[in-house]
Design a protein around this motif. Structure first.
Motif, PDB file in Angstrom:
ATOM      1  N   LYS A 293      -9.327  -0.296  -6.787  1.00 17.00           N
ATOM      2  CA  LYS A 293     -10.400   0.373  -6.042  1.00 17.00           C
ATOM      3  C   LYS A 293      -9.914   1.691  -5.436  1.00 17.00           C
ATOM      4  CE  LYS A 293     -12.803  -3.886  -4.966  1.00 17.00           C
ATOM      5  NZ  LYS A 293     -13.337  -4.767  -3.938  1.00 17.00           N
ATOM      6  N   GLU A 294      -9.288   2.497  -6.282  1.00 21.35           N
ATOM      7  CA  GLU A 294      -8.808   3.831  -5.921  1.00 21.35           C
ATOM      8  C   GLU A 294      -7.678   3.837  -4.890  1.00 21.35           C
ATOM      9  OE1 GLU A 294     -11.937   6.638  -5.144  1.00 21.35           O
ATOM     10  OE2 GLU A 294     -13.200   5.768  -6.701  1.00 21.35           O
ATOM     11  N   THR A 295      -7.112   2.678  -4.585  1.00 16.33           N
ATOM     12  CA  THR A 295      -5.983   2.599  -3.667  1.00 16.33           C
ATOM     13  C   THR A 295      -4.727   2.324  -4.491  1.00 16.33           C
ATOM     14  OG1 THR A 295      -7.393   1.733  -1.914  1.00 16.33           O
ATOM     15  CG2 THR A 295      -5.021   1.407  -1.654  1.00 16.33           C
ATOM     16  N   VAL A 296      -3.682   3.097  -4.228  1.00 14.70           N
ATOM     17  CA  VAL A 296      -2.431   2.958  -4.961  1.00 14.70           C
ATOM     18  C   VAL A 296      -1.547   1.938  -4.246  1.00 14.70           C
ATOM     19  CG1 VAL A 296      -0.358   4.159  -5.762  1.00 14.70           C
ATOM     20  CG2 VAL A 296      -2.574   5.336  -5.794  1.00 14.70           C
TER      21      VAL A 296
ATOM     22  N   ASN B  97       0.218   4.330   0.608  1.00 20.45           N
ATOM     23  CA  ASN B  97       0.024   5.195   1.770  1.00 20.45           C
ATOM     24  C   ASN B  97       0.801   4.675   2.979  1.00 20.45           C
ATOM     25  OD1 ASN B  97      -1.686   7.254   0.709  1.00 20.45           O
ATOM     26  ND2 ASN B  97      -3.364   5.766   0.690  1.00 20.45           N
TER      27      ASN B  97
ATOM     28  N   VAL C  77      -3.281   0.408  -9.276  1.00 21.57           N
ATOM     29  CA  VAL C  77      -4.407   1.035  -8.601  1.00 21.57           C
ATOM     30  C   VAL C  77      -5.552   0.022  -8.563  1.00 21.57           C
ATOM     31  CG1 VAL C  77      -6.031   2.963  -8.592  1.00 21.57           C
ATOM     32  CG2 VAL C  77      -3.692   3.308  -9.413  1.00 21.57           C
TER      33      VAL C  77
ATOM     34  N   ASP D 152       0.851  -1.184   0.000  1.00 21.73           N
ATOM     35  CA  ASP D 152       0.000   0.000   0.000  1.00 21.73           C
ATOM     36  C   ASP D 152       0.893   1.242   0.000  1.00 21.73           C
ATOM     37  OD1 ASP D 152      -1.530   2.253   0.928  1.00 21.73           O
ATOM     38  OD2 ASP D 152      -3.061   0.853   1.626  1.00 21.73           O
TER      39      ASP D 152
ATOM     40  N   HIS E 188       3.489   9.551  -7.079  1.00 18.07           N
ATOM     41  CA  HIS E 188       2.774   9.840  -8.323  1.00 18.07           C
ATOM     42  C   HIS E 188       3.717  10.487  -9.346  1.00 18.07           C
ATOM     43  CE1 HIS E 188      -1.199   8.588  -7.098  1.00 18.07           C
ATOM     44  NE2 HIS E 188      -1.062   9.258  -5.962  1.00 18.07           N
TER      45      HIS E 188
END
Length: 101
Positions: A40-43, A12, A38, A10, A26
């Motif tokens: 479900k909108e998680t990087v 984050n 990516v 993850d 990014h």
């Protein structure tokens, strides 16, 4: 059974642990220096990219090198690695000829 995120980190969590801004990740991705996934909108960062990301993060945050400098360094390191591989291959070929004598 293997989950979709088993070999992913993850982004984050990486940022929190290493005190890195997500915008840096990014930026690296946009410049082609880092692969991300990516879901479900998680990087996420592929596990095989972790060591590379840590190296790039140190260049930026510890050595204060901007993104353009990091791009140049990454390009030059890639060239050095390719040349080292070519030297190794050449040495191996020479050994074949030395053994045949």
């Amino acid at each position: 059974m293997q989950t979709a995120t088993e070999n992913l980190i993850d982004a984050n969590q990486f940022c929190i642990y290493h005190n890195v801004e997500i915008s840096f990740i990014h930026s690296l991705h946009q410049s082609g220096l880092l692969e991300i996934v990516v879901i479900k909108e998680t990087v996420f960062i592929p596990a095989e990219q972790l060591q590379h990301l840590e190296k790039l993060s140190r260049l930026h945050y510890e050595m204060d090198i901007n993104l353009e400098g990091i791009e140049t360094i990454a390009y030059l390191l890639e060239k050095v690695n390719k040349l080292q591989d070519e030297i190794t291959a050449t040495k191996n070929q020479l050994r074949l000829y030395e053994v045949g004598e």
